[in-house]
Design a protein around this motif. Structure first.
Motif, PDB file in Angstrom:
ATOM      1  N   PHE A  73       0.783  -1.227   0.000  1.00 19.55           N
ATOM      2  CA  PHE A  73       0.000   0.000   0.000  1.00 19.55           C
ATOM      3  C   PHE A  73       0.819   1.285   0.000  1.00 19.55           C
ATOM      4  O   PHE A  73       0.264   2.356  -0.208  1.00 19.55           O
ATOM      5  CB  PHE A  73      -0.981  -0.001   1.180  1.00 19.55           C
TER       6      PHE A  73
ATOM      7  N   TYR B 281      -1.106   9.088  -3.991  1.00 18.87           N
ATOM      8  CA  TYR B 281      -2.189   9.930  -3.496  1.00 18.87           C
ATOM      9  C   TYR B 281      -1.647  11.257  -2.971  1.00 18.87           C
ATOM     10  O   TYR B 281      -2.185  12.331  -3.273  1.00 18.87           O
ATOM     11  CB  TYR B 281      -2.951   9.184  -2.388  1.00 18.87           C
TER      12      TYR B 281
ATOM     13  N   TYR C  56       0.523   3.308  -3.352  1.00 17.59           N
ATOM     14  CA  TYR C  56      -0.771   3.977  -3.500  1.00 17.59           C
ATOM     15  C   TYR C  56      -0.821   5.246  -2.642  1.00 17.59           C
ATOM     16  O   TYR C  56      -1.312   6.282  -3.080  1.00 17.59           O
ATOM     17  CB  TYR C  56      -1.919   3.044  -3.094  1.00 17.59           C
TER      18      TYR C  56
END
Length: 120
Positions: free
Chosen positions: A24, A31, A27
């Motif tokens: 993660f 972001y 990501y």
């Protein structure tokens, strides 16, 4: 029933956490980069339009170039509305039929659509 030593449990939990972070983290990084890019676009657009309203030299030309480059480099659909408002503000600034105070009012209305403000 034997559950094994605590050190094996700690090692297993650490491995699971490492896998979760590895999966993660890209990501989350993407972001944050997207939010940072959008904030930068908002700040620069606001400053360039304020400079153009203050009749600083070459400010309209600089705004035009900035919007063209930003449009070409835009990969985020969330920035499309900002660029559209910027182009509309540029059209108002270039329109000789619109008077100075009216330009400011119309651009303020446009900026309120994307939650930007003009300082006096």
């Amino acid at each position: 029933m034997e559950i094994g030593p605590i050190s094996e449990w700690v090692a297993a939990i650490a491995e699971i956490l490492a896998v979760v972070v590895a999966l993660f983290l890209p990501y989350y990084t993407a972001y944050k980069a997207k939010k940072h890019q959008q904030r930068n676009l908002r700040v620069v657009l606001q400053k360039l339009v304020q400079a153009a309203l203050a009749d600083e030299p070459d400010s309209v030309k600089t705004l035009d170039i900035f919007l063209k480059i930003s449009f070409l480099g835009n990969t985020d659909p969330a920035n499309d509305n900002l660029l559209l408002v910027g182009n509309q503000a540029l059209a108002i600034l270039k329109d000789p039929a619109v008077a100075g105070p009216d330009k400011r009012d119309r651009i303020t209305d446009l900026f309120s659509q994307v939650h930007l403000t003009l300082t006096d």
